[in-house]
Design a protein around this motif. Structure first.
Motif, short mmCIF file in Angstrom:
data_model
loop_
_atom_site.label_atom_id
_atom_site.label_comp_id
_atom_site.label_asym_id
_atom_site.label_seq_id
_atom_site.Cartn_x
_atom_site.Cartn_y
_atom_site.Cartn_z
N LYS A 23 -14.43 -34.56 7.97
CA LYS A 23 -14.41 -33.58 9.21
C LYS A 23 -15.37 -32.31 8.37
CE LYS A 23 -11.41 -31.43 12.22
NZ LYS A 23 -10.10 -30.60 12.58
N SER A 24 -16.34 -32.06 9.18
CA SER A 24 -17.22 -30.86 8.29
C SER A 24 -17.80 -30.04 9.54
CB SER A 24 -18.38 -31.84 7.79
OG SER A 24 -19.38 -30.78 7.47
N LYS A 25 -18.19 -28.80 9.23
CA LYS A 25 -18.94 -28.19 9.99
C LYS A 25 -20.43 -28.17 10.03
CE LYS A 25 -15.34 -24.81 11.59
NZ LYS A 25 -14.56 -23.80 10.73
N ASN B 51 -16.98 -21.76 5.31
CA ASN B 51 -16.04 -22.36 6.24
C ASN B 51 -16.53 -21.94 7.82
OD1 ASN B 51 -14.56 -23.69 4.36
ND2 ASN B 51 -13.06 -21.50 4.12
N GLN C 189 -20.48 -29.12 4.19
CA GLN C 189 -19.08 -28.36 4.08
C GLN C 189 -17.92 -29.38 4.37
OE1 GLN C 189 -17.20 -27.81 7.14
NE2 GLN C 189 -15.86 -26.11 6.55
N GLU D 126 -13.97 -29.47 5.81
CA GLU D 126 -12.75 -28.84 6.28
C GLU D 126 -11.57 -28.97 5.50
OE1 GLU D 126 -13.79 -26.64 8.39
OE2 GLU D 126 -13.10 -27.47 10.22
N SER E 69 -12.99 -23.03 -0.12
CA SER E 69 -13.86 -23.82 0.73
C SER E 69 -14.16 -24.72 -0.24
CB SER E 69 -15.08 -23.19 0.98
OG SER E 69 -16.04 -22.66 0.00
#
Ligand code: AHR
Length: 502
Positions: free
Chosen positions: A10-12, A334, A382, A384, A411
């Motif tokens: 899960k990443s932004k 984040n 990034q 999560e 983070s």
């Protein structure tokens, strides 16, 4: 004990390196006797810039450096800063009534671009929108960016020693136009932005013109600015926001209550980012306009730095400021899908600085080491997290909507080479905490370098007398998924895992 789970699936998205940006204004001691000592100085220098500082700065891979203001920009004439240095004019500048210092213009466009080139930073030029014409700024852009030989301004740049264009991509159009930049309302600011950006856009090159956004959580400003531009069919490429936090106490002598007060204020950056993006989304759901937090940091009482008040806004930085820096950078990481640039204010001898310098003296503050510990996040993917370390309430005493302060701010990211960086700040002033790091969809396992920035007393600062009072301590060990890391009170830690085991 706390636990943090890193969600590998899960990443932004990618952390924009520009989140690790900096700001250097012509104010007080930022340039003169700070970054710049002059070529004839006894202080070791590279073409006039303090060598120790330039080398130290290059090590943290600064992606971008904003200049020449700040408020200074709003009375700056770029023509004062080009040509032979001995012939440049001295000027009463924007800050004169605060410190009675005159701008010598020894650092101008060529010197600033040289500093960027020697440290690896991209220039971000904040242009005057208040007291010059759009044509004046257009000419500055042409002077900087026109291909060699194309125009008379390109020839003038060559005559001044730089035939090749500087290719400046980022141009701020105005600074704090709600205040020092002309006390405009948002509608007028938007109209001025249109006037300037429309004529400047007709120049060749890939440029991002940054519209002046709000002070802190002034969401109505941003809504009005975006709405006025949208009414003309314009979406700016970027909108800036400025947010500072500070308490009445001096940076070296705060109380425990002031520790938490400052951290809650810093944690409010979450609201600033989220609420700005939501307001921008009303006019720009595709998110073509990027959010730049192009000034942020701690703003303490004046006079705590080594110059004892001579350098305007110069302040000391303790472990409290380092924890604020880590907390803020974790917030940006984040929200890497929203924050495209952030510039901590300011680089040297000023607010929340990475450096303090005077004559032969030069120190790296605890803030510097936070940027060093976090640098491997730049450009990484990034990840999560699930943060089960608890939180401190009480932020509502500062703002009703303030969110709880995480007991451990964190983070995580995965770099292209597969290495993982987890950065953690223990926000308790007095209590250490042990944290287990576990992966989900992958393991937090391999060879770990664990680097911790801490001091027995959180008030500790680096001074000219004791320049190494706060330094990170690093060690290596094998790390298995679920292993624990001890975070001392009031500390910042980076765990970097290489040679990953899946
Ligand atoms: O960073 C100092 C000043 O703070 C800047 O000039 C201005 O933009 C802000 O108000």
């Amino acid at each position: 004990m706390g636990s943090i789970t890193v969600l590998f699936n899960k990443s932004k998205g990618v952390i924009n390196p520009n989140i690790y940006g900096h700001f250097s204004e012509h104010i007080g001691g930022v340039f003169y006797d700070g970054l710049w000592v002059g070529e004839d100085s006894k202080v070791e220098n590279i073409r006039g810039f303090r060598k120790a500082l330039a080398e130290s700065f290059a090590k943290i891979h600064p992606p971008v450096l904003r200049w020449p203001g700040g408020c200074f920009a709003e009375t700056y004439d770029w023509r004062d800063g080009i040509g032979p240095r001995a012939q440049r004019p001295r000027r009463v500048n924007w800050w004169y009534n605060h410190d009675h210092r005159v701008e010598s213009n020894q650092v101008g466009t060529h010197e600033f671009m040289d500093f960027c080139a020697m440290t690896g930073a991209q220039p971000y030029v904040a242009a005057n929108m208040t007291s010059v014409t759009p044509l004046h700024i257009r000419n500055w852009i042409e002077y900087c960016n026109a291909p060699a030989g194309l125009t008379t301004l390109a020839d003038e740049r060559a005559a001044n020693g730089h035939p090749e264009p500087f290719n400046v991509k980022y141009w701020g159009i105005g600074n704090e136009n709600w205040g020092g930049g002309g006390r405009m309302n948002a509608e007028l600011c938007a109209r001025e932005f249109l006037r300037f950006s429309t004529v400047c856009e007709s120049l060749p090159g890939d440029m991002t013109f940054v519209a002046c956004g709000a002070s802190g959580h002034d969401i109505p400003w941003t809504r009005e600015l975006m709405g006025t531009l949208a009414g003309k069919g314009v979406t700016p490429r970027a909108v800036s926001v400025h947010y500072y936090c500070g308490t009445a106490g001096a940076p070296q002598s705060f109380t425990e209550a002031e520790w938490y007060q400052l951290l809650h204020q810093a944690n409010y950056m979450q609201n600033i980012v989220d609420d700005h993006r939501a307001a921008m989304d009303e006019f720009d759901p595709q998110r073509r306009a990027k959010l730049f937090i192009d000034e942020w940091g701690c703003w303490h009482k004046d006079g705590s730095g080594p110059s004892k008040g001579y350098n305007l806004f110069e302040q000391q930085s303790s472990m409290r400021d380092a924890v604020v820096a880590a907390l803020t950078l974790n917030i940006f990481n984040n929200r890497c899908d929203v924050v495209a640039m952030a510039n901590v204010a300011q680089l040297c001898n000023n607010l929340h600085s990475l450096y303090l310098a005077a004559g032969e003296h030069f120190v790296e503050t605890p803030n510097y080491f936070v940027y060093d510990l976090f640098k491997t996040h730049q450009g990484a993917r990034q990840l999560e997290l699930v943060n089960d370390c608890g939180a401190f309430g009480g932020g509502e005493a500062f703002r009703r909507a303030a969110r709880p302060l995480p007991r451990v701010s964190v983070s995580a990211s995965e770099a292209a080479d597969g290495s993982v960086t987890v950065t953690l700040a223990n926000t308790s002033m007095t209590e250490p905490i042990e944290v287990a790091l576990t992966g989900h969809g992958g393991a937090v396992a391999g060879r770990a370098t664990i680097s911790t920035l801490a001091a027995d007393d959180p008030h500790t600062c680096n001074t000219f007398e004791d320049p190494a009072a706060v330094r990170p301590v690093s060690f290596e060990r094998d790390f298995a998924d679920g292993d624990r890391v001890m975070l001392p009170a009031a500390s910042v830690t980076a765990v970097r895992i290489t040679d990953r085991k899946k």
